[in-house]
Design a protein around this motif. Structure first.
Motif, PDB file in Angstrom:
ATOM      1  N   ARG A 281       0.799  -1.229   0.000  1.00  0.00           N
ATOM      2  CA  ARG A 281       0.000   0.000   0.000  1.00  0.00           C
ATOM      3  C   ARG A 281       0.825   1.269   0.000  1.00  0.00           C
TER       4      ARG A 281
ATOM      5  N   ALA B  60      -2.561   5.330   2.836  1.00  0.00           N
ATOM      6  CA  ALA B  60      -2.556   4.117   3.657  1.00  0.00           C
ATOM      7  C   ALA B  60      -3.342   4.368   4.951  1.00  0.00           C
TER       8      ALA B  60
ATOM      9  N   CYS C 131      -5.927   4.117   7.884  1.00  0.00           N
ATOM     10  CA  CYS C 131      -6.591   3.037   8.603  1.00  0.00           C
ATOM     11  C   CYS C 131      -6.709   3.480  10.051  1.00  0.00           C
TER      12      CYS C 131
ATOM     13  N   GLU D 168      -5.400 -11.818  13.950  1.00  0.00           N
ATOM     14  CA  GLU D 168      -6.812 -12.225  13.992  1.00  0.00           C
ATOM     15  C   GLU D 168      -6.999 -13.646  14.525  1.00  0.00           C
TER      16      GLU D 168
ATOM     17  N   ASP E 288      -4.952  -4.180  16.466  1.00  0.00           N
ATOM     18  CA  ASP E 288      -4.428  -4.291  15.104  1.00  0.00           C
ATOM     19  C   ASP E 288      -4.960  -3.150  14.246  1.00  0.00           C
ATOM     20  N   LEU E 289      -4.371  -3.027  13.060  1.00  0.00           N
ATOM     21  CA  LEU E 289      -4.850  -2.029  12.102  1.00  0.00           C
ATOM     22  C   LEU E 289      -6.110  -2.552  11.423  1.00  0.00           C
ATOM     23  N   VAL E 290      -7.072  -1.662  11.247  1.00  0.00           N
ATOM     24  CA  VAL E 290      -8.311  -1.996  10.550  1.00  0.00           C
ATOM     25  C   VAL E 290      -8.498  -0.960   9.448  1.00  0.00           C
ATOM     26  N   SER E 291      -8.786  -1.457   8.251  1.00  0.00           N
ATOM     27  CA  SER E 291      -9.033  -0.522   7.159  1.00  0.00           C
ATOM     28  C   SER E 291     -10.488  -0.640   6.726  1.00  0.00           C
ATOM     29  N   THR E 292     -10.825  -1.644   5.940  1.00  0.00           N
ATOM     30  CA  THR E 292     -12.230  -1.829   5.541  1.00  0.00           C
ATOM     31  C   THR E 292     -13.026  -2.588   6.606  1.00  0.00           C
ATOM     32  N   GLY E 293     -12.336  -3.329   7.452  1.00  0.00           N
ATOM     33  CA  GLY E 293     -13.019  -4.185   8.429  1.00  0.00           C
ATOM     34  C   GLY E 293     -13.296  -5.574   7.881  1.00  0.00           C
TER      35      GLY E 293
ATOM     36  N   THR F 137     -11.248  -8.039   7.053  1.00  0.00           N
ATOM     37  CA  THR F 137     -10.470  -9.119   7.677  1.00  0.00           C
ATOM     38  C   THR F 137     -11.096  -9.528   9.008  1.00  0.00           C
TER      39      THR F 137
HETATM   40  P1  AMP Z   1      -9.058  -4.615   6.313  1.00  0.00           P
HETATM   41  O1  AMP Z   1      -9.513  -6.033   6.067  1.00  0.00           O
HETATM   42  O2  AMP Z   1      -9.206  -3.763   5.100  1.00  0.00           O
HETATM   43  O3  AMP Z   1      -9.724  -4.011   7.530  1.00  0.00           O
HETATM   44  O4  AMP Z   1      -7.488  -4.656   6.576  1.00  0.00           O
HETATM   45  C1  AMP Z   1      -7.028  -5.274   7.747  1.00  0.00           C
HETATM   46  C2  AMP Z   1      -5.731  -6.007   7.518  1.00  0.00           C
HETATM   47  O5  AMP Z   1      -4.842  -5.246   6.746  1.00  0.00           O
HETATM   48  C3  AMP Z   1      -5.048  -6.271   8.842  1.00  0.00           C
HETATM   49  O6  AMP Z   1      -4.318  -7.480   8.764  1.00  0.00           O
HETATM   50  C4  AMP Z   1      -4.151  -5.079   9.001  1.00  0.00           C
HETATM   51  O7  AMP Z   1      -3.006  -5.378   9.779  1.00  0.00           O
HETATM   52  C5  AMP Z   1      -3.791  -4.729   7.561  1.00  0.00           C
HETATM   53  N1  AMP Z   1      -3.791  -3.271   7.316  1.00  0.00           N
HETATM   54  C6  AMP Z   1      -4.847  -2.482   7.136  1.00  0.00           C
HETATM   55  N2  AMP Z   1      -4.495  -1.216   6.879  1.00  0.00           N
HETATM   56  C7  AMP Z   1      -3.153  -1.204   6.882  1.00  0.00           C
HETATM   57  C8  AMP Z   1      -2.164  -0.192   6.667  1.00  0.00           C
HETATM   58  N3  AMP Z   1      -2.494   1.078   6.410  1.00  0.00           N
HETATM   59  N4  AMP Z   1      -0.863  -0.545   6.757  1.00  0.00           N
HETATM   60  C9  AMP Z   1      -0.527  -1.813   7.015  1.00  0.00           C
HETATM   61  N5  AMP Z   1      -1.393  -2.816   7.228  1.00  0.00           N
HETATM   62  C10 AMP Z   1      -2.691  -2.520   7.158  1.00  0.00           C
END
Ligand code: AMP
Length: 212
Positions: free
Chosen positions: A10, A91, A93, A146, A159-164, A166
């Motif tokens: 990313r 990037a 999140c 997870e 942990d980092l969450v972006s879209t949720g 995962t």
């Molecule tokens: P998501 O499914 O989109 O919520 O993304 C979650 C997964 O992606 C987790 O395993 C996070 O550790 C990783 N992640 C999400 N955003 C980032 C980011 N900006 N940089 C690195 N890892 C990320």
């Protein structure tokens, strides 16, 4: 020569449009090339590919003049001696607490239970739970956080969450949002003095791209 440290994925992909704004294009694809030093369309600018958590180290000790790294990495691993002029807003999140959907986090916190928390972000997690007055046993993991609540290794993860997506795919739910995270430009302080003009041009172009 200006050396820019990036991590694959990313950060690399989302930094490319900003670099293009500075008239710089990377001429090889990091996903197919095995090279760790990538040339660009500007003979005096190169990109080095390093692990995300190594970007601040490369920049701090001058292995790279500048780099792009997540606020999570900067806060967890320290950011001594790095000039941080810009939030690149890429990037994006958030750092969150998540638990199994069937785990009653609110009650556990209210009852003063001792929580087992698995995370790569031990420092940030410790500070967050200490601030809430919640007792935790922290378990350091390097990936696949997870899995920890699903196997009984931990009650919760940070942990980092972006879209949720995962979390959802693993029947986990976000119960606390600790902080918003985005990538930052970091610059070596000596390079900033010695290569002032060249670095200024890149920073200005990034700023213009951010405003656009
Ligand atoms: P998501 O499914 O989109 O919520 O993304 C979650 C997964 O992606 C987790 O395993 C996070 O550790 C990783 N992640 C999400 N955003 C980032 C980011 N900006 N940089 C690195 N890892 C990320």
């Amino acid at each position: 020569m200006i050396t820019l440290a990036l991590s694959k994925g990313r950060i690399f992909e989302e930094t490319m449009p900003l670099l293009a704004g500075a008239g710089i294009e990377v001429t090889e694809d990091p996903e197919t090339s095995r090279k760790l030093i990538l040339p660009t369309t500007r003979a005096d600018v190169r990109v080095v590919l390093v692990r995300a958590s190594d970007v601040p180290t490369y920049v701090q000790y001058g292995g790279a003049d500048l780099g792009v790294t997540g606020l999570d990495v900067l806060l967890e691993n320290g950011n001594q001696g790095l000039y941080q002029p810009l939030d690149l807003r890429i990037a994006a999140c958030r750092l969150s607490v998540a638990v199994r959907a069937d785990y009653d986090y609110a009650s556990a916190v209210k009852q003063g239970s001792r929580l087992k928390v698995a995370t790569k972000y031990v420092g940030l997690a410790r500070d967050f739970f200490a601030g809430k007055g919640v007792h935790v046993d922290l378990i350091k993991l390097y990936g696949s956080m997870e899995l920890a609540p699903l196997t009984g290794l931990a009650d919760a993860i940070v942990d980092l969450v972006s879209t949720g997506n995962t979390l959802k795919a693993n029947q986990l739910v976000e119960v606390e949002r600790i902080m918003d995270i985005s990538a930052r430009l970091v610059i070596n302080q000596a390079a900033l003095k010695l290569k002032r003009e060249a670095i200024r041009r890149i920073v200005d172009a990034f700023e213009r791209a951010l405003r656009a």
